[in-house]
Design a protein around this motif. Structure first.
Motif, PDB file in Angstrom:
ATOM      1  N   GLU A  29     -26.477 -15.440  15.989  1.00 29.36           N
ATOM      2  CA  GLU A  29     -26.281 -14.198  16.737  1.00 29.36           C
ATOM      3  C   GLU A  29     -24.800 -13.963  17.021  1.00 29.36           C
ATOM      4  OE1 GLU A  29     -28.780 -14.633  20.151  1.00 29.36           O
ATOM      5  OE2 GLU A  29     -30.593 -14.895  18.947  1.00 29.36           O
ATOM      6  N   VAL A  30     -24.085 -15.025  17.331  1.00 25.54           N
ATOM      7  CA  VAL A  30     -22.656 -14.914  17.618  1.00 25.54           C
ATOM      8  C   VAL A  30     -21.886 -14.388  16.402  1.00 25.54           C
ATOM      9  CG1 VAL A  30     -20.566 -16.250  18.119  1.00 25.54           C
ATOM     10  CG2 VAL A  30     -22.665 -16.668  19.423  1.00 25.54           C
ATOM     11  N   LYS A  31     -22.257 -14.837  15.201  1.00 25.92           N
ATOM     12  CA  LYS A  31     -21.556 -14.421  13.986  1.00 25.92           C
ATOM     13  C   LYS A  31     -21.681 -12.924  13.727  1.00 25.92           C
ATOM     14  CE  LYS A  31     -21.872 -18.851  11.555  1.00 25.92           C
ATOM     15  NZ  LYS A  31     -22.485 -19.580  10.400  1.00 25.92           N
ATOM     16  N   VAL A  32     -22.781 -12.334  14.163  1.00 25.44           N
ATOM     17  CA  VAL A  32     -22.963 -10.890  13.999  1.00 25.44           C
ATOM     18  C   VAL A  32     -22.206 -10.132  15.082  1.00 25.44           C
ATOM     19  CG1 VAL A  32     -24.639  -9.007  13.952  1.00 25.44           C
ATOM     20  CG2 VAL A  32     -25.207 -11.207  12.918  1.00 25.44           C
ATOM     21  N   LEU A  33     -22.223 -10.647  16.302  1.00 24.56           N
ATOM     22  CA  LEU A  33     -21.651  -9.932  17.435  1.00 24.56           C
ATOM     23  C   LEU A  33     -20.120  -9.847  17.389  1.00 24.56           C
ATOM     24  CD1 LEU A  33     -23.866 -11.276  20.357  1.00 24.56           C
ATOM     25  CD2 LEU A  33     -23.674  -8.893  19.658  1.00 24.56           C
ATOM     26  N   LEU A  34     -19.461 -10.932  17.035  1.00 24.60           N
ATOM     27  CA  LEU A  34     -18.009 -10.998  17.198  1.00 24.60           C
ATOM     28  C   LEU A  34     -17.234  -9.938  16.411  1.00 24.60           C
ATOM     29  CD1 LEU A  34     -17.196 -14.812  17.521  1.00 24.60           C
ATOM     30  CD2 LEU A  34     -18.028 -13.173  19.214  1.00 24.60           C
ATOM     31  N   PRO A  35     -17.491  -9.742  15.100  1.00 28.83           N
ATOM     32  CA  PRO A  35     -16.714  -8.709  14.396  1.00 28.83           C
ATOM     33  C   PRO A  35     -16.966  -7.297  14.915  1.00 28.83           C
ATOM     34  CG  PRO A  35     -18.439  -9.604  12.977  1.00 28.83           C
ATOM     35  CD  PRO A  35     -18.364 -10.481  14.174  1.00 28.83           C
ATOM     36  N   MET A  36     -18.180  -7.026  15.402  1.00 24.52           N
ATOM     37  CA  MET A  36     -18.473  -5.704  15.935  1.00 24.52           C
ATOM     38  C   MET A  36     -17.804  -5.504  17.301  1.00 24.52           C
ATOM     39  SD  MET A  36     -19.993  -4.399  13.497  1.00 24.52           S
ATOM     40  CE  MET A  36     -20.317  -2.824  14.286  1.00 24.52           C
ATOM     41  N   ILE A  37     -17.698  -6.576  18.078  1.00 22.10           N
ATOM     42  CA  ILE A  37     -16.960  -6.499  19.343  1.00 22.10           C
ATOM     43  C   ILE A  37     -15.502  -6.169  19.072  1.00 22.10           C
ATOM     44  CG2 ILE A  37     -16.026  -7.930  21.215  1.00 22.10           C
ATOM     45  CD1 ILE A  37     -18.771  -9.285  21.373  1.00 22.10           C
ATOM     46  N   LEU A  38     -14.924  -6.761  18.043  1.00 19.46           N
ATOM     47  CA  LEU A  38     -13.543  -6.483  17.678  1.00 19.46           C
ATOM     48  C   LEU A  38     -13.352  -5.006  17.333  1.00 19.46           C
ATOM     49  CD1 LEU A  38     -10.674  -7.408  17.063  1.00 19.46           C
ATOM     50  CD2 LEU A  38     -11.453  -8.053  14.762  1.00 19.46           C
ATOM     51  N   ALA A  39     -14.278  -4.441  16.568  1.00 21.98           N
ATOM     52  CA  ALA A  39     -14.195  -3.022  16.198  1.00 21.98           C
ATOM     53  C   ALA A  39     -14.289  -2.135  17.433  1.00 21.98           C
ATOM     54  CB  ALA A  39     -15.304  -2.682  15.206  1.00 21.98           C
ATOM     55  N   GLY A  40     -15.219  -2.437  18.321  1.00 24.40           N
ATOM     56  CA  GLY A  40     -15.371  -1.652  19.541  1.00 24.40           C
ATOM     57  C   GLY A  40     -14.159  -1.762  20.449  1.00 24.40           C
ATOM     58  N   THR A  41     -13.533  -2.929  20.475  1.00 24.90           N
ATOM     59  CA  THR A  41     -12.338  -3.144  21.288  1.00 24.90           C
ATOM     60  C   THR A  41     -11.194  -2.246  20.838  1.00 24.90           C
ATOM     61  OG1 THR A  41     -12.937  -5.440  21.764  1.00 24.90           O
ATOM     62  CG2 THR A  41     -10.609  -4.850  21.979  1.00 24.90           C
ATOM     63  N   MET A  42     -11.003  -2.145  19.541  1.00 24.40           N
ATOM     64  CA  MET A  42      -9.937  -1.291  19.003  1.00 24.40           C
ATOM     65  C   MET A  42     -10.168   0.167  19.392  1.00 24.40           C
ATOM     66  SD  MET A  42      -9.596  -3.124  15.268  1.00 24.40           S
ATOM     67  CE  MET A  42      -8.329  -1.995  14.678  1.00 24.40           C
ATOM     68  N   LEU A  43     -11.432   0.607  19.346  1.00 25.57           N
ATOM     69  CA  LEU A  43     -11.751   1.977  19.744  1.00 25.57           C
ATOM     70  C   LEU A  43     -11.482   2.183  21.233  1.00 25.57           C
ATOM     71  CD1 LEU A  43     -12.899   4.765  19.144  1.00 25.57           C
ATOM     72  CD2 LEU A  43     -15.202   3.815  19.469  1.00 25.57           C
ATOM     73  N   GLY A  44     -11.850   1.199  22.054  1.00 27.71           N
ATOM     74  CA  GLY A  44     -11.626   1.296  23.492  1.00 27.71           C
ATOM     75  C   GLY A  44     -10.159   1.397  23.841  1.00 27.71           C
ATOM     76  N   ALA A  45      -9.312   0.617  23.158  1.00 26.03           N
ATOM     77  CA  ALA A  45      -7.869   0.676  23.403  1.00 26.03           C
ATOM     78  C   ALA A  45      -7.319   2.050  23.035  1.00 26.03           C
ATOM     79  CB  ALA A  45      -7.162  -0.417  22.610  1.00 26.03           C
ATOM     80  N   ALA A  46      -7.807   2.621  21.948  1.00 27.13           N
ATOM     81  CA  ALA A  46      -7.359   3.953  21.534  1.00 27.13           C
ATOM     82  C   ALA A  46      -7.732   5.005  22.577  1.00 27.13           C
ATOM     83  CB  ALA A  46      -7.973   4.306  20.180  1.00 27.13           C
ATOM     84  N   ILE A  47      -8.919   4.876  23.158  1.00 29.23           N
ATOM     85  CA  ILE A  47      -9.355   5.822  24.194  1.00 29.23           C
ATOM     86  C   ILE A  47      -8.441   5.749  25.409  1.00 29.23           C
ATOM     87  CG2 ILE A  47     -11.191   6.309  25.869  1.00 29.23           C
ATOM     88  CD1 ILE A  47     -13.198   5.524  23.685  1.00 29.23           C
ATOM     89  N   LEU A  48      -8.086   4.530  25.836  1.00 29.66           N
ATOM     90  CA  LEU A  48      -7.222   4.368  26.999  1.00 29.66           C
ATOM     91  C   LEU A  48      -5.845   4.981  26.771  1.00 29.66           C
ATOM     92  CD1 LEU A  48      -8.048   0.734  28.180  1.00 29.66           C
ATOM     93  CD2 LEU A  48      -8.699   2.879  29.276  1.00 29.66           C
ATOM     94  N   LEU A  49      -5.361   4.892  25.554  1.00 32.10           N
ATOM     95  CA  LEU A  49      -4.055   5.466  25.233  1.00 32.10           C
ATOM     96  C   LEU A  49      -4.071   6.992  25.304  1.00 32.10           C
ATOM     97  CD1 LEU A  49      -2.867   3.214  22.258  1.00 32.10           C
ATOM     98  CD2 LEU A  49      -1.806   3.388  24.522  1.00 32.10           C
ATOM     99  N   LEU A  50      -5.230   7.586  25.055  1.00 33.32           N
ATOM    100  CA  LEU A  50      -5.336   9.042  25.009  1.00 33.32           C
ATOM    101  C   LEU A  50      -5.651   9.674  26.358  1.00 33.32           C
ATOM    102  CD1 LEU A  50      -7.351   9.405  21.664  1.00 33.32           C
ATOM    103  CD2 LEU A  50      -4.911   9.856  22.019  1.00 33.32           C
TER     104      LEU A  50
END
Length: 241
Positions: free
Chosen positions: A74-95
């Motif tokens: 389960e961890v192997k599936v979750l981690l790369p998707m968390i990374l993708a969501g994190t990048m989107l979240g940082a972009a939102i905060l910048l805007l």
């Protein structure tokens, strides 16, 4: 924050961390949901960076406490998707304009509460893990609360499995969120030091949480988590408006 003039604020913040750490240590989830809105009421400097930083220590403690029960598939599936969501979240905060961050933060916390209350439990399929992982990364970076989407997946799973597996997931989420916030100019050495001042509360909460695991059920922890998060978010929204 001028630390020489904010001892009362630090005491209150540490009390918040004690309660959040007790719930997290006992049930495997709840730190961010409880701490984020309450710490934001004390001072917006505590969220999301310092809160994520201090929660990283708690996740590491919990991981060492039960790593043999981590579900690696389960961890192997979750981690790369968390990374993708994190990048989107940082972009939102910048805007988002700085003067509307309080409103955005409180609204997202209330959305998190709504997801936790009303969303039905999902099957632990790779697809659902991926979707919830991306949502966890996004919400973890913007609010410091990555747990709500994962509650939808793990709310009926055994705590012996949930605690250590979530410790791995949250540890990764916190690290990448802090890196993203630093790149966005929203986390610094000074804020890390502010987070370290919450270590006493974390240590006390972890110590208490380990001793009440048999008494604080997942249901009680859930009620505490949702009640405190809702009240804190509403108060923060009123103040921000």
């Amino acid at each position: 924050m001028d630390l020489t003039q904010s001892i009362p604020s630090l005491v209150i913040a540490n009390c918040v961390v004690v309660l959040a750490a007790v719930v997290q240590t006992s049930t495997g989830m709840g730190f961010g949901m409880i701490a984020a809105p309450m710490l934001a009421l004390v001072s917006f400097e505590y969220v999301p960076g310092p809160m994520l930083f201090i929660n990283l220590f708690l996740s590491l403690l919990m991981l060492g406490d039960g790593r043999a029960h981590v579900v690696r598939a389960e961890v192997k599936v979750l981690l790369p998707m968390i990374l993708a969501g994190t990048m989107l979240g940082a972009a939102i905060l910048l805007l988002v304009p700085a003067d509307t961050l309080g409103i955005l933060f409180s609204v997202l916390v209330l959305v998190t509460v709504a997801i936790t209350i009303f969303a039905r439990a999902l099957a632990l399929t790779p697809r659902n893990l991926g979707i919830c992982g991306a949502a966890a990364g996004l919400m973890g970076t913007t609010t410091g609360i990555p747990g709500a989407p994962l509650v939808v997946l793990y709310q009926h799973e055994p705590l012996s499995k949930t605690r250590p597996t979530m410790a791995v997931v949250f540890t990764f989420s916190y690290v990448v969120s802090l890196i993203a916030l630093a790149v966005a100019g929203m986390f610094s050495v000074g804020l890390a030091l502010l987070g370290l001042l919450l270590l006493p509360g974390l240590a006390v909460g972890f110590w208490i949480g380990k001793r009440v695991r048999g008494y604080l059920s997942a249901r009680i922890g859930r009620i505490l988590m949702l009640s405190i998060a809702s009240a804190g978010a509403v108060l923060l929204l009123m103040r921000s408006i």
